[in-house]
Motif scaffolding. Structure first.
Motif, mmCIF file in Angstrom:
data_model
loop_
_atom_site.group_PDB
_atom_site.id
_atom_site.type_symbol
_atom_site.label_atom_id
_atom_site.label_comp_id
_atom_site.label_asym_id
_atom_site.label_seq_id
_atom_site.Cartn_x
_atom_site.Cartn_y
_atom_site.Cartn_z
ATOM 1 N N GLN A 81 -14.880 -13.419 39.901
ATOM 2 C CA GLN A 81 -14.520 -12.128 39.304
ATOM 3 C C GLN A 81 -13.008 -11.930 39.352
ATOM 4 O O GLN A 81 -12.406 -11.465 38.387
ATOM 5 N N ILE A 82 -12.395 -12.286 40.475
ATOM 6 C CA ILE A 82 -10.942 -12.168 40.614
ATOM 7 C C ILE A 82 -10.251 -13.089 39.613
ATOM 8 O O ILE A 82 -9.301 -12.689 38.932
ATOM 9 N N GLY A 89 -10.542 -11.618 36.160
ATOM 10 C CA GLY A 89 -9.618 -10.498 35.994
ATOM 11 C C GLY A 89 -8.197 -10.965 35.733
ATOM 12 O O GLY A 89 -7.494 -10.430 34.866
ATOM 13 N N LYS A 90 -7.758 -11.989 36.474
ATOM 14 C CA LYS A 90 -6.410 -12.537 36.266
ATOM 15 C C LYS A 90 -6.275 -13.138 34.876
ATOM 16 O O LYS A 90 -5.261 -12.958 34.202
ATOM 17 N N GLU A 128 -8.001 -12.309 32.172
ATOM 18 C CA GLU A 128 -7.979 -11.229 31.181
ATOM 19 C C GLU A 128 -6.623 -10.531 31.153
ATOM 20 O O GLU A 128 -6.118 -10.193 30.076
ATOM 21 N N ARG A 129 -6.009 -10.312 32.316
ATOM 22 C CA ARG A 129 -4.680 -9.687 32.354
ATOM 23 C C ARG A 129 -3.631 -10.588 31.715
ATOM 24 O O ARG A 129 -2.736 -10.124 31.016
#
Length: 105
Positions: free
Chosen positions: A23-24, A27-28, A30-31
């Motif tokens: 998940q982390i 998220g990275k 996607e950012r």
């Protein structure tokens, strides 16, 4: 020799830790994609301001930016980055003469 097997609880905890790690990472990723999109859009806008004074968005790109940026930028540091667009000074290039100099693109 017996091999110690993990209990169901231990396996679930391990899977949960792997899920959090993924998940982390997601998220990275996607950012990073979001940031890249913003950089490319910004590069296009700056390129048009510097090289194509004929681009119009409801009265001109420069005028539109002068109108919209103050509403969009909330931090003083961010506003400072756009001083040349928002508050042209006599010794700095203005929107009207962008592209007439020898600025690298």
């Amino acid at each position: 020799m017996t091999v110690a097997r993990k209990t169901i609880g231990e396996r679930l905890a391990q899977l949960e830790a792997q899920r959090k790690t993924l998940q982390i990472r997601l998220g990275k990723q996607e950012r990073a994609i979001d940031t890249r999109r913003k950089v490319l859009i910004g590069a296009l806008v700056l390129h048009r301001l510097e090289n194509d004074r004929e681009v119009h968005i409801g009265g001109g790109l420069a005028a539109w930016l002068r109108s919209e940026l103050p509403k969009f930028l909330t931090r003083d540091g961010d506003r400072d980055l756009f001083d040349d667009l928002l508050k042209p000074q006599a010794n700095k290039p203005t929107i009207g003469n962008f592209g007439s100099g020898s600025a690298a693109s």
